[in-house]
Design a protein around this motif. Structure first.
Motif, PDB file in Angstrom:
ATOM      1  N   PRO A  83    -100.634  12.672  47.991  1.00 19.40           N
ATOM      2  CA  PRO A  83    -100.346  12.094  46.806  1.00 19.40           C
ATOM      3  C   PRO A  83    -100.144  13.259  45.642  1.00 19.40           C
ATOM      4  O   PRO A  83    -100.751  14.317  45.741  1.00 19.40           O
ATOM      5  CB  PRO A  83    -101.476  11.509  46.258  1.00 19.40           C
ATOM      6  N   GLY A  84     -98.901  13.202  44.956  1.00 16.35           N
ATOM      7  CA  GLY A  84     -98.655  13.910  43.876  1.00 16.35           C
ATOM      8  C   GLY A  84     -98.212  15.528  44.297  1.00 16.35           C
ATOM      9  O   GLY A  84     -98.060  16.505  43.708  1.00 16.35           O
ATOM     10  N   HIS A  85     -97.785  15.533  45.781  1.00 15.47           N
ATOM     11  CA  HIS A  85     -97.261  16.814  46.354  1.00 15.47           C
ATOM     12  C   HIS A  85     -96.001  17.143  45.437  1.00 15.47           C
ATOM     13  O   HIS A  85     -95.179  16.513  45.516  1.00 15.47           O
ATOM     14  CB  HIS A  85     -97.070  16.754  47.728  1.00 15.47           C
ATOM     15  N   ALA A  88     -92.650  16.605  46.953  1.00 12.52           N
ATOM     16  CA  ALA A  88     -92.196  15.259  47.251  1.00 12.52           C
ATOM     17  C   ALA A  88     -91.728  14.398  45.751  1.00 12.52           C
ATOM     18  O   ALA A  88     -90.524  13.890  45.508  1.00 12.52           O
ATOM     19  CB  ALA A  88     -93.150  14.265  47.639  1.00 12.52           C
ATOM     20  N   VAL A  89     -92.386  15.132  44.770  1.00 14.08           N
ATOM     21  CA  VAL A  89     -92.241  14.536  43.269  1.00 14.08           C
ATOM     22  C   VAL A  89     -91.012  15.106  42.837  1.00 14.08           C
ATOM     23  O   VAL A  89     -90.032  14.462  42.497  1.00 14.08           O
ATOM     24  CB  VAL A  89     -93.463  14.901  42.307  1.00 14.08           C
ATOM     25  N   ILE A  93     -89.082  11.597  46.562  1.00 11.77           N
ATOM     26  CA  ILE A  93     -89.308  11.004  47.840  1.00 11.77           C
ATOM     27  C   ILE A  93     -90.841  10.429  48.003  1.00 11.77           C
ATOM     28  O   ILE A  93     -91.665  10.870  47.293  1.00 11.77           O
ATOM     29  CB  ILE A  93     -89.123  11.698  49.046  1.00 11.77           C
ATOM     30  N   PRO A  94     -91.283   9.492  48.727  1.00 13.46           N
ATOM     31  CA  PRO A  94     -92.520   8.908  48.737  1.00 13.46           C
ATOM     32  C   PRO A  94     -93.450   9.896  49.143  1.00 13.46           C
ATOM     33  O   PRO A  94     -93.311  10.839  49.990  1.00 13.46           O
ATOM     34  CB  PRO A  94     -92.264   7.810  49.898  1.00 13.46           C
TER      35      PRO A  94
END
Ligand SMILES: [Zn+2]
Length: 115
Positions: A83-85, A88-89, A93-94
């Motif tokens: 979460p919150g990488h 990805a942010v 992307i998810p």
């Protein structure tokens, strides 16, 4: 202070193209290292590595995530971010997907094939 930094700088395990890896938590070091499942310690080794040692943060359901991703026949589609990488942010992307999220995504792609 040094201890505080060491505690904060944890390498977060993620799946990239069907392999567990972690990005080096040291600022400005863009190295990523392949991990064995449940490997507790990250070492920014190899050419281009900054030699940092850090604790690895694994998701609680790493085995479930891995099993869900193995259901995907194409290894390059086996990806998972915590979460919150940052990456990805940045890429939109998810991230932080649950096992159910991964399976739903997989089904969505299969449905597209069937159309
Ligand atoms: Zn590094």
């Amino acid at each position: 202070m040094a201890q505080l930094l060491a505690a904060a700088a944890r390498a977060r395990a993620r799946v990239n193209h069907g392999r567990w890896i972690a990005d080096c938590p040291r600022p400005y070091c863009a190295n990523a290292v392949k991990l064995d499942p449940r490997q507790p310690v990250f070492h920014c080794a190899g050419e281009g590595g900054c030699q940092m040692i850090a604790e690895v943060e694994w998701p609680g359901d790493a085995d479930g995530i891995w099993q869900a991703l193995l259901e995907r026949p194409v290894p390059t589609t086996r990806n998972w971010y915590p979460p919150g990488h940052d990456e990805a942010v940045r890429l939109g992307i998810p991230h932080g997907q649950s096992v159910a999220d991964l399976r739903a995504e997989h089904r969505e792609h299969d449905d597209q094939l069937a159309v």
